[in-house]
Scaffold this motif. Structure first.
Motif, PDB file in Angstrom:
ATOM      1  N   LEU A   1      19.810  58.838  41.289  1.00 38.89           N
ATOM      2  CA  LEU A   1      18.914  57.608  41.318  1.00 38.89           C
ATOM      3  C   LEU A   1      18.269  57.643  39.666  1.00 38.89           C
ATOM      4  N   GLU A   2      18.113  58.826  39.015  1.00 42.65           N
ATOM      5  CA  GLU A   2      17.645  58.811  37.933  1.00 42.65           C
ATOM      6  C   GLU A   2      18.602  58.672  36.691  1.00 42.65           C
ATOM      7  N   LYS A   3      19.746  59.184  36.936  1.00 37.96           N
ATOM      8  CA  LYS A   3      20.940  59.135  36.020  1.00 37.96           C
ATOM      9  C   LYS A   3      22.040  58.100  36.126  1.00 37.96           C
ATOM     10  N   ARG A   4      21.901  57.319  37.160  1.00 39.46           N
ATOM     11  CA  ARG A   4      22.878  56.422  37.660  1.00 39.46           C
ATOM     12  C   ARG A   4      24.459  56.695  37.535  1.00 39.46           C
ATOM     13  N   ARG A   5      24.769  57.913  37.864  1.00 42.12           N
ATOM     14  CA  ARG A   5      26.116  58.410  37.692  1.00 42.12           C
ATOM     15  C   ARG A   5      26.162  59.834  38.425  1.00 42.12           C
ATOM     16  N   ALA A   6      27.342  60.170  38.687  1.00 43.24           N
ATOM     17  CA  ALA A   6      27.648  61.224  39.782  1.00 43.24           C
ATOM     18  C   ALA A   6      26.910  62.517  39.112  1.00 43.24           C
ATOM     19  N   VAL A   7      26.466  63.354  39.930  1.00 42.72           N
ATOM     20  CA  VAL A   7      25.701  64.406  39.419  1.00 42.72           C
ATOM     21  C   VAL A   7      26.043  65.650  40.626  1.00 42.72           C
ATOM     22  N   SER A   8      25.916  66.876  39.871  1.00 43.61           N
ATOM     23  CA  SER A   8      26.594  68.169  40.658  1.00 43.61           C
ATOM     24  C   SER A   8      25.611  69.041  40.348  1.00 43.61           C
TER      25      SER A   8
END
Length: 559
Positions: free
Chosen positions: A169-176
């Motif tokens: 939600l914070e970065k608006r992209r896929a996160v691992s």
């Protein structure tokens, strides 16, 4: 009177007995019937198809090649049934779409439920709306428990240690991220945002993979492979197939495609041009092509780094010299790299560093397939395959007049672009495990990486790529006393920052700060990618959005 009124209705209507015998039909319905009167006939004799939906309340029927939707109601004063409907292709299409949507939903539910990895879906507020049975295996908690729960509540209860949902939600992209769950199992969580047509996040899909199980399987597989490795290599050699080179981790799809391409061109003489940053493994790939070709049985693999040898010596290294060709020259002369690589492969590393004068001579050797030593009078016919590599943009150098265009096209027959390690996330942890294994064996140590350190390895940008990763692990193994390595054991330059900071030296609004960051990221992407489609894929957005943003900030592809 009632019959006259129903005949005036703008839709089809008929009344049938409990046994299906038609008692009455209005004029609208008779327009679609095979005869002027259907009274007394059975429904199934009139309609060619008759399908009951919603427990018999809705009927999908057809007659004379036309489809109809009827609503079935009980007559108030008798046991008869009233059927009200319309012959409409739009309604029929809607029913078909509804059936197809239900079918797709069943298939999607089956895919999610049967996934071996845990799948965890939340809405934009972090409330769980769906998960699968695999999560029970990973956490020991029934999947029904999660439904309707907020991620924040799961964090408070200790079921989750970190929230990938919040980061998405914070970065608006896929996160691992890599973490240990409360059962002590190491897991890899990858969250992907789901956007609506307005570009707003409406949900997050999280994939949970059990790394502990994978590590155990990998250890067991390694032990099994060691037992049969000698036989396997011999069988593969007899079959004419390839064995991946020792130390090369091929897990990501991009690297698999590259090595598959290398295999396909191994036994042809076309020149290969490898493009990629320093440390991505261009020399390993070049040697792989050589070792899987017939030339490995006939000639040598000769490597020369065009940027490591002074320009005045490079010519004699490449082409050799005749006896007494210049002061201090060996009286017997010396063969150059081309001669040494006859019937084999010559690997020209950092070919972009070749001086223009030598580029002309290299082009002549490629075209004429012969070389003449410095001071020599007789050309020597050669059978050499060229593989070239560079970390520079040769097209840009051609445009600037720093690299010959004709030589570029001679070298660029089979271009292979090797991605940065940061773009090969699937390869990072297997590479980490491999290099810890190598360094522990080399220095007789028992070092292992904790979850926090593995998380760092996954997210660091790795400007030095695989070579930097190997050097860092060797450094950690040598200088750290503890066996369980954590992020605090990293050298200071790695702890300070893993990303390039955006300098802010004056007050500005949050909107201006966001636009500054957005513009900076676009500028970095322009330097790294050659078109807006590649930029869109890397930045996890659409190509039209990239075009619009570039126009907004007055940025161009050639910047």
């Amino acid at each position: 009177m009632e019959a006259v009124m129903t005949d005036k209705l703008p839709f089809s209507l008929f009344i049938a007995s409990h046994e299906g015998i038609i008692r009455y039909s209005n004029e609208i319905l008779l327009r679609y019937m095979p005869g002027p009167d259907i009274t007394g006939k059975n429904i199934k004799d009139v309609f060619t198809s008759w399908t009951e939906l919603r427990g018999g309340k809705i009927i999908h029927a057809s007659c004379q090649g036309k489809d109809c939707i009827f609503i079935k109601n009980k007559c108030a004063d008798s046991q008869d049934w009233v059927f009200i409907g319309t012959f409409s292709s739009e309604l029929t299409s809607l029913v078909e779409e509804l059936r197809e949507a239900k079918k797709l939903n069943r298939e999607l539910d089956a895919i999610i439920e049967n996934s071996y990895d845990g799948i965890y879906i939340t809405d934009k507020d972090g409330i769980t709306i769906k998960t699968n049975s695999a999560i029970e295996r990973l956490t020991g908690i029934p999947k029904e428990y999660y439904i309707g729960k907020k991620v924040d509540d799961l964090l408070k209860r200790g079921i989750l240690k970190n929230s990938v949902t919040h980061r998405v939600l914070e970065k608006r992209r896929a996160v691992s991220l890599v973490q240990e769950n409360y059962l002590g199992r190491q897991t890899l969580l990858t969250g992907n945002p789901v956007f609506n047509e307005k570009g707003e996040i409406e949900g997050i899909v999280t994939n949970i993979r059990d790394l502990s199980e994978m590590n155990e399987l990998q250890a067991a597989l390694k032990e099994a492979n060691q037992l049969k490795d000698t036989y396997k290599k011999e069988i593969e050699r007899l079959k004419g197939k390839s064995v991946w080179p020792h130390g090369v981790i091929i897990r990501s799809d991009s690297i698999k495609r590259i090595y598959d391409t290398a295999l396909r061109v191994a036994n042809v003489d076309a020149t290969v041009l490898m493009l990629g940053e320093t440390g991505t493994g261009k020399d390993v790939l070049a040697r792989f092509i050589y070792e899987n070709s017939e030339r490995s049985r006939k000639g040598q693999f000769i490597k020369i780094n065009c940027g490591a040898i002074p320009a005045d010596l490079l010519e004699s290294e490449l082409f050799g010299y005749a006896g007494g060709a210049f002061t201090g020259a060996n009286t017997k002369g010396k063969p150059g790299m081309f001669e040494l690589a006859n019937n084999g492969v010559l690997f020209l590393d950092e070919v972009g560093e070749l001086p223009l004068a030598l580029q002309v001579k290299l082009l002549r050797v490629i075209q004429e397939r012969e070389v003449q030593r410095i001071g020599g009078t007789k050309p020597l016919k050669l059978n050499v395959r060229l593989i070239a590599a560079t970390n520079r943009n040769l097209k840009e150098m051609v445009a600037l007049g720093e690299f010959r265009e004709d030589l570029f096209y001679r070298l660029n027959v089979v271009p292979i672009s090797i991605p940065r390690l940061a773009e090969r996330k699937d390869d990072i942890l297997p590479l980490v495990n491999y290099y810890f294994e190598v360094m522990n064996s080399r220095y007789n140590r028992k070092k292992t990486a904790t979850s926090s350190l593995n998380d760092f390895f996954c997210h660091y940008s790795w400007p030095g790529n695989v070579r930097e990763l190997a050097n860092l692990i060797e450094r950690l193994v040598l200088v750290t006393e503890e066996n369980d390595l954590r992020t605090e054991h990293l050298p200071a330059e790695y702890r300070e920052s893993t990303e390039e900071a955006i300098q802010v030296n004056e007050m500005m609004t949050l909107k201006e700060a966001g636009e500054l960051a957005e513009k900076r990221i676009l500028q970095l992407a322009l330097k790294r990618y050659s078109n807006t489609y590649e930029m869109a894929e890397a930045l996890k957005t659409s190509q039209p959005t990239i075009v619009r943003k570039l126009k907004k900030y007055k940025l161009k592809m050639n910047e």
